[in-house]
Design a protein around this motif. Structure first.
Motif, PDB file in Angstrom:
ATOM      1  N   ALA A 111       0.834  -1.204   0.000  1.00 37.89           N
ATOM      2  CA  ALA A 111       0.000   0.000   0.000  1.00 37.89           C
ATOM      3  C   ALA A 111       0.871   1.258   0.000  1.00 37.89           C
ATOM      4  O   ALA A 111       0.585   2.224  -0.703  1.00 37.89           O
ATOM      5  N   ARG A 112       1.944   1.223   0.785  1.00 38.32           N
ATOM      6  CA  ARG A 112       2.841   2.377   0.849  1.00 38.32           C
ATOM      7  C   ARG A 112       3.533   2.608  -0.494  1.00 38.32           C
ATOM      8  O   ARG A 112       3.652   3.747  -0.963  1.00 38.32           O
ATOM      9  N   ALA A 113       3.952   1.523  -1.129  1.00 34.24           N
ATOM     10  CA  ALA A 113       4.670   1.651  -2.400  1.00 34.24           C
ATOM     11  C   ALA A 113       3.780   2.193  -3.512  1.00 34.24           C
ATOM     12  O   ALA A 113       4.236   2.933  -4.390  1.00 34.24           O
ATOM     13  N   LEU A 114       2.486   1.831  -3.467  1.00 33.18           N
ATOM     14  CA  LEU A 114       1.576   2.244  -4.531  1.00 33.18           C
ATOM     15  C   LEU A 114       0.741   3.470  -4.161  1.00 33.18           C
ATOM     16  O   LEU A 114      -0.054   3.944  -4.974  1.00 33.18           O
ATOM     17  N   ASN A 115       0.876   3.923  -2.895  1.00 35.75           N
ATOM     18  CA  ASN A 115       0.103   5.060  -2.397  1.00 35.75           C
ATOM     19  C   ASN A 115      -1.398   4.770  -2.453  1.00 35.75           C
ATOM     20  O   ASN A 115      -2.210   5.604  -2.867  1.00 35.75           O
ATOM     21  N   TYR A 116      -1.771   3.542  -2.019  1.00 39.19           N
ATOM     22  CA  TYR A 116      -3.171   3.150  -1.899  1.00 39.19           C
ATOM     23  C   TYR A 116      -3.494   2.888  -0.439  1.00 39.19           C
ATOM     24  O   TYR A 116      -2.604   2.590   0.360  1.00 39.19           O
ATOM     25  N   ASN A 117      -4.776   2.942  -0.100  1.00 42.49           N
ATOM     26  CA  ASN A 117      -5.220   2.635   1.252  1.00 42.49           C
ATOM     27  C   ASN A 117      -5.008   1.156   1.543  1.00 42.49           C
ATOM     28  O   ASN A 117      -5.420   0.290   0.764  1.00 42.49           O
ATOM     29  N   VAL A 118      -4.379   0.847   2.686  1.00 41.35           N
ATOM     30  CA  VAL A 118      -4.054  -0.536   3.004  1.00 41.35           C
ATOM     31  C   VAL A 118      -5.309  -1.378   3.208  1.00 41.35           C
ATOM     32  O   VAL A 118      -5.329  -2.577   2.862  1.00 41.35           O
ATOM     33  N   ALA A 119      -6.375  -0.793   3.745  1.00 40.11           N
ATOM     34  CA  ALA A 119      -7.610  -1.550   3.948  1.00 40.11           C
ATOM     35  C   ALA A 119      -8.233  -1.945   2.605  1.00 40.11           C
ATOM     36  O   ALA A 119      -8.784  -3.041   2.460  1.00 40.11           O
ATOM     37  N   TYR A 120      -8.133  -1.050   1.605  1.00 43.40           N
ATOM     38  CA  TYR A 120      -8.643  -1.343   0.255  1.00 43.40           C
ATOM     39  C   TYR A 120      -7.891  -2.528  -0.341  1.00 43.40           C
ATOM     40  O   TYR A 120      -8.491  -3.480  -0.855  1.00 43.40           O
ATOM     41  N   ILE A 121      -6.575  -2.497  -0.230  1.00 42.94           N
ATOM     42  CA  ILE A 121      -5.775  -3.603  -0.783  1.00 42.94           C
ATOM     43  C   ILE A 121      -6.063  -4.890  -0.029  1.00 42.94           C
ATOM     44  O   ILE A 121      -6.096  -5.978  -0.621  1.00 42.94           O
ATOM     45  N   SER A 122      -6.306  -4.803   1.274  1.00 39.59           N
ATOM     46  CA  SER A 122      -6.653  -5.994   2.041  1.00 39.59           C
ATOM     47  C   SER A 122      -7.957  -6.599   1.544  1.00 39.59           C
ATOM     48  O   SER A 122      -8.068  -7.820   1.372  1.00 39.59           O
ATOM     49  N   ARG A 123      -8.966  -5.763   1.293  1.00 38.82           N
ATOM     50  CA  ARG A 123     -10.247  -6.280   0.796  1.00 38.82           C
ATOM     51  C   ARG A 123     -10.096  -6.914  -0.580  1.00 38.82           C
ATOM     52  O   ARG A 123     -10.690  -7.964  -0.862  1.00 38.82           O
ATOM     53  N   VAL A 124      -9.293  -6.296  -1.434  1.00 41.20           N
ATOM     54  CA  VAL A 124      -9.047  -6.855  -2.765  1.00 41.20           C
ATOM     55  C   VAL A 124      -8.344  -8.201  -2.654  1.00 41.20           C
ATOM     56  O   VAL A 124      -8.703  -9.194  -3.308  1.00 41.20           O
ATOM     57  N   THR A 125      -7.320  -8.267  -1.787  1.00 37.87           N
ATOM     58  CA  THR A 125      -6.544  -9.488  -1.625  1.00 37.87           C
ATOM     59  C   THR A 125      -7.405 -10.640  -1.129  1.00 37.87           C
ATOM     60  O   THR A 125      -7.205 -11.793  -1.526  1.00 37.87           O
ATOM     61  N   ASN A 126      -8.384 -10.320  -0.286  1.00 36.57           N
ATOM     62  CA  ASN A 126      -9.241 -11.358   0.287  1.00 36.57           C
ATOM     63  C   ASN A 126     -10.542 -11.556  -0.477  1.00 36.57           C
ATOM     64  O   ASN A 126     -11.448 -12.235   0.004  1.00 36.57           O
ATOM     65  N   GLY A 127     -10.638 -10.961  -1.677  1.00 38.12           N
ATOM     66  CA  GLY A 127     -11.793 -11.189  -2.528  1.00 38.12           C
ATOM     67  C   GLY A 127     -13.046 -10.462  -2.112  1.00 38.12           C
ATOM     68  O   GLY A 127     -14.142 -10.783  -2.588  1.00 38.12           O
TER      69      GLY A 127
END
Length: 374
Positions: free
Chosen positions: A24-40
């Protein structure tokens, strides 16, 4: 989007040694958003899929997996284990969304029917051996969903049976993540039923396992903190809960099971409020419940308002207690949760049995109690 996107993303993150927080830090995205995407739990945008693909050097694989999938028309309803599994998963998602908005009472029987009809096929030997493991895993998940909704509808005995069955099926299928979930649900049930010893045994078992995902360990500490509060061990209870709250974002990992997506600061804040209420630290409990209200689902709003009523009643803050009853009353007609009604009955009894209650509040408590159908 292909269902394989989340699992493939988790595998790539693990292979590259990257955490969700670092990504999330590397892409400047919200970590919770990436977590939801990762978990489908959420579809990635095309921009996020491209950014992840480039960061993880996936050669376009993630972009392809993120592309919309156009379903093929079929003249007949497909049958067989794969169709049953897809139906269970789609139905569970719809049922859980309904329960978050309206409570579990109405949909718990549907979830139980979904689980038991699938389990009957498994028990009767109707599932080919080649499909039994995947089918048992899907039935374990269906049993867990049924257990959660039975719990929310106030049927603790049936909920326990469902969670135990889920644990057994998950173990049979070799699904460690679902085993952990069933154990967490059993700990939740023991917490609700005032069995701190049972909670401690379950959480100690979870925390003793090697390579347990950080998110699962964090939840075990939350459950253990609640149990310690119930026996009055303030220092150790708050130590567990403070450690969980401090590690919410740091615990995000590509190894997290899908079911752990909902763990956030508000959820842990709500648990802290319950623990502080058990410890009779009423002012601190009230602040935690007020904060948890901000991002709660409709069913969660009702729960936290009931616990605020309980806290105000214990503190003899009669004006605030009356305001909470007025906030709760309209919810009773739309949110049908047997668990919340049981908790509301207990909170109203705290007011009713207290000394110095204003006459108007006593009348309001009696009128509200009369509307609760248990």
């Amino acid at each position: 989007m292909s269902a394989a996107f989340g699992p493939r993303l988790r595998a790539l993150l693990t292979d590259r040694g990257m955490t969700l927080r670092g990504t999330a830090r590397a892409l400047n995205y919200n970590v919770a958003y990436i977590s939801r995407v990762t978990n489908g739990r959420q579809r990635p945008s095309a921009q996020l899929a491209e950014a992840l693909d480039e960061l993880l050097q996936a050669d376009g694989e993630l972009v392809r997996l993120a592309a919309p999938v156009t379903p093929l028309e079929s003249p007949e309803e497909p049958t067989g284990p794969a169709s049953d599994i897809a139906h269970m998963k789609a139905s569970a998602e719809h049922i859980l969304r309904h329960a978050d908005r309206y409570g579990g009472d109405a949909v718990a029987p549907v979830a139980v029917q979904l689980w038991l009809s699938a389990q009957r096929k498994l028990d009767a030997g109707e599932i080919p051996e080649s499909a039994q493991r995947g089918y048992a895993a899907a039935v374990a998940e269906a049993a867990e969903v049924a257990g959660w909704l039975l719990f929310d509808s106030g049927d603790h005995v049936a909920a326990r049976n469902a969670f135990l069955e889920s644990h057994m099926l998950a173990r049979h299928a070799g699904e460690r993540a679902m085993e952990w979930f069933a154990l967490d649900m059993l700990a939740m049930l023991d917490t609700e039923c005032g069995r701190p010893g049972g909670v401690r045994r379950i959480t100690d078992e979870l925390l003793s396992q090697s390579r347990i995902p950080p998110r699962v360990a964090l939840l075990a500490r939350v459950r253990r903190g609640r149990a310690l509060a119930q026996i009055g061990d303030r220092q150790r209870a708050l130590t567990d809960l403070d450690a969980a709250r401090g590690g919410v974002e740091e615990s995000l990992s590509a190894r997290d099971p899908k079911w752990a997506w909902w763990v956030n600061q508000q959820e842990i804040g709500g648990h802290s409020g319950h623990a502080l209420l058990s410890l009779a630290d009423l002012n601190a409990a009230i602040l935690k419940f007020q904060s948890a209200l901000e991002h709660a689902t409709p069913r969660g709003v009702m729960l936290y308002r009931i616990e605020l009523l309980h806290s105000y009643a214990k503190a003899k803050a009669w004006r605030e207690a009356e305001e909470e009853i007025h906030e709760i009353s309209p919810l009773l007609s739309t949110i049908t949760s047997g668990r919340n009604r049981l908790l509301l009955r207990d909170a109203l009894q705290v007011v009713d049995r207290a000394s110095g209650v204003p006459v108007g509040l006593s009348a309001l408590v009696r009128d509200t109690a009369a509307t609760i159908s248990l």
